[in-house]
Write a protein that holds these residues in place. Structure first.
Motif: not given
Length: 412
Positions: A353-372
């Motif tokens: 999250a600290s790397l970029s404002p783009d890596y917000n909660e919605r982005f992280q949920r998207m990537w977590y869903l992809y990996l899972q």
């Protein structure tokens, strides 16, 4: 259930197919519904927070399912997302849902595919950069120190992610029967892990091809730090633009991006790049499903991707006058690889999250869903991954003993 809204009732009708496992669903009104057998495992709890979830799923299937998760409209109450998705695969809920293609979903799919179809080199470049140019810092937080973003090879359950990736590289080197001084081209070389390993342990002269500026920059830096600039070269170009001839050819986790209409083009290029008596290795995700790249994955994760079927790979290799020498399915190994990536991703969410404002909660949920979801698909779904060894002669010229490429005593 007769008094429930149509979309909610439809989803529960799909859940009624669950026999393997037990699912409890709590809807936004607090009503509880159960499916499957209470004396079986796993026992999971789907918590739906927003009523719009049901309409999204009935209208847009997996696309609506994924977007609703990204928006925080539903969760597995104990964060057992992979197990929930695996349950849906095992009980064929996904396949039954996909039989119903709505007009809105069809229009979404057509629109997305037209924008990302990798027939043009520019489209291929844009597709690759969308996923792989998120930033090297981003990938370093969940990949291993070799920066390998493809399936590892697990020999024991205690293998670290780095060990799995080194075992993968060693296996490929042995399958290709690499010799000192041989030339090796890697199509879709990523951050250069395969070429660095092959140069260090087998003394090859390597050339890597990538469309990602971010990957190329870091790959060149890593190569220089290891003193391998005289042995390994990285080029930013499309595989269709690549010229020259090489003793050995490898492509790891790239073929899924070339597109259905380019399968034969890729194989013909592989044949052209190989010297007489040359040997190649294709390491690629495949599918046993008629759905090659789901609409959610196509829109948010891998635009333009198209998972081949093994029969298509063998057909186009043969058409290019390349002979299959050996074929191996690594399906369970990729499930374990995705588990490692997912665990690392979760452990480093604050740093991400600290790397970029783009890596917000919605982005992280998207990537977590992809990996899972990919872990679940390799465990219980239709996704497979094959290593296909091939050569350009009619006669077998390899000295590799088959099978048994790898023992536990691998170079470190």
């Amino acid at each position: 259930m007769a008094n429930l809204p149509t979309a909610e009732r439809y989803l529960y009708e799909l859940f009624s197919f669950i026999e393997d496992g037990y699912l409890k669903v709590t809807n936004p009104s607090g009503q509880v519904f159960t499916f499957g057998s209470a004396d079986t495992q796993p026992q999971l709890h789907l918590q739906v927070y927003d009523q719009r979830t049901y309409a999204n799923i009935i209208t847009f299937a997996s696309l609506g399912f994924g977007e609703a998760y990204m928006d925080g409209w539903w969760d597995e109450a104990d964060d057992r997302l992979m197990e929930l998705i695996s349950m849906l695969y095992r009980n064929k809920v996904y396949s039954k849902a996909s039989q119903k293609l709505t007009v809105p979903l069809a229009l979404q799919i057509i629109s997305q595919r037209l924008k990302t179809l990798p027939l043009l080199i520019q489209n291929s470049r844009s597709n690759v950069q969308y996923h792989y140019d998120l930033g090297n810092d981003f990938y370093q937080l969940f990949l291993d120190p070799t920066l390998t973003y493809s399936c590892g090879y697990q020999l024991t359950p205690t293998d670290s992610l780095e060990t799995m990736q080194l075992q993968k590289y060693e296996t490929i080197c042995r399958k290709l029967d690499l010799k000192p001084g041989e030339s090796l081209i890697d199509i879709g070389c990523g951050w250069g892990g395969m070429l660095i390993y092959a140069a260090e342990h087998y003394g090859v002269i390597g050339t890597g091809i990538t469309l990602s500026d971010e990957q190329a920059a870091l790959a060149k830096k890593r190569i220089a730090e290891k003193g391998l600039t005289d042995k390994v070269t990285i080029k930013i170009q499309d595989y269709r633009e690549t010229e020259g001839t090489y003793d050995k050819f490898v492509s790891i986790g790239m073929f899924e991006h070339v597109g259905k209409n380019n399968f034969s083009t890729f194989m013909e290029k592989a044949r052209a790049l190989l010297k007489p008596h040359g040997v190649g290795m294709l390491h690629t995700i495949t599918t046993e499903s008629s759905e090659r790249n789901g609409p959610w994955i196509d829109k948010y994760i891998f635009p333009g991707g198209y998972a081949p079927q093994l029969s298509e790979i063998c057909r186009d290799l043969r058409s290019a006058k390349l002979t299959v020498a050996h074929c191996e399915n690594w399906k369970p190994h990729y499930a374990e690889t995705f588990k490692h990536w997912s665990d690392n991703f979760v452990a480093n969410r604050e740093q991400l999250a600290s790397l970029s404002p783009d890596y917000n909660e919605r982005f992280q949920r998207m990537w977590y869903l992809y990996l899972q979801s990919f872990q679940a698909s390799f465990r219980d779904g239709s996704m497979h991954i094959y290593q296909v060894l091939f050569y350009g002669d009619k006669q077998w010229r390899l000295n590799v003993p088959l099978p048994g490429f790898l023992s536990t005593n691998t170079p470190g």
